[in-house]
Design an enzyme around this catalytic site. Structure first.
Site, short mmCIF file in Angstrom:
data_model
loop_
_atom_site.label_atom_id
_atom_site.label_comp_id
_atom_site.label_asym_id
_atom_site.label_seq_id
_atom_site.Cartn_x
_atom_site.Cartn_y
_atom_site.Cartn_z
N SER A 39 -34.74 -3.70 -4.45
CA SER A 39 -33.79 -3.74 -3.33
C SER A 39 -32.33 -3.88 -3.76
O SER A 39 -31.44 -3.57 -2.98
CB SER A 39 -34.15 -4.87 -2.37
N LYS A 86 -29.81 -10.76 -2.35
CA LYS A 86 -29.08 -9.76 -1.55
C LYS A 86 -27.57 -9.97 -1.69
O LYS A 86 -27.12 -10.98 -2.21
CB LYS A 86 -29.44 -9.87 -0.06
#
Length: 177
Positions: A39, A86
């Protein structure tokens, strides 16, 4: 007891004391973490070994572009709670809008040279409430992040820290941004 034995014992005590202090500092202020998944590609790769600063948001606030590690209610295969890595896109008070694959923060198109494939799925139009951040992975097509209900907006209290250094692989060792 001879002087030599006393000196040897004192040296051992010093070494043990230094090791205990170092262990305390490491466990209180930094935390190692391992990247799982793609990700954050191309910024981070699977199995990159990272060090996070656990005190970053005890003395400051998350900022646009920070790479953070936070806890979730998602479960891993082994039943443990999953931590995610993230990038902070919007902080409390920011208006974030995702439309036609473009990301706007406070009505300005943001520059994102770090994202993979230059595509952001989803239609979002919200103002980030107090105590929350909006975060997304750099590989938007393969990232479970704030765009999805399973993650949603991240409580600042759930942020474990800011990623500061990649330790492994050794060919990529250094500060992460």
């Amino acid at each position: 007891m001879s002087e030599k034995i006393k000196n040897e014992i004192l040296e051992w005590i010093k070494v043990i004391a230094i090791a205990l202090v170092a262990a305390f500092v490491i466990t209180r202020f930094v935390r190692p973490t391992l990247v799982r998944g793609e990700s954050m590609f191309p910024t981070l790769d699977e199995n990159d070994y990272l060090v996070i600063n656990r005190t970053a948001y005890k003395i400051g606030e998350p900022e646009h572009g920070d790479i953070i590690v936070f806890g979730t209610n998602l479960e891993q295969d082994d039943g443990k709670k999953k931590d995610l890595v993230k990038r902070v896109i919007a902080v409390e008070g920011d208006h974030i809008k995702i439309q036609d694959s473009k990301v706007y923060v406070n009505d300005k198109l943001i520059e994102e040279p770090y994202i993979h494939d230059n595509y952001t799925d989803g239609n979002i139009d919200i103002t980030v409430p107090e105590g929350k951040v909006f975060a997304m992975g750099d590989n938007r097509e393969d990232s479970l992040d704030s765009r999805y209900d399973q993650v949603g907006l991240i409580d600042e209290k759930d942020i474990m820290g800011e990623v500061v250094v990649r330790l492994f692989p050794f060919s990529k060792i250094g500060v992460v941004k």
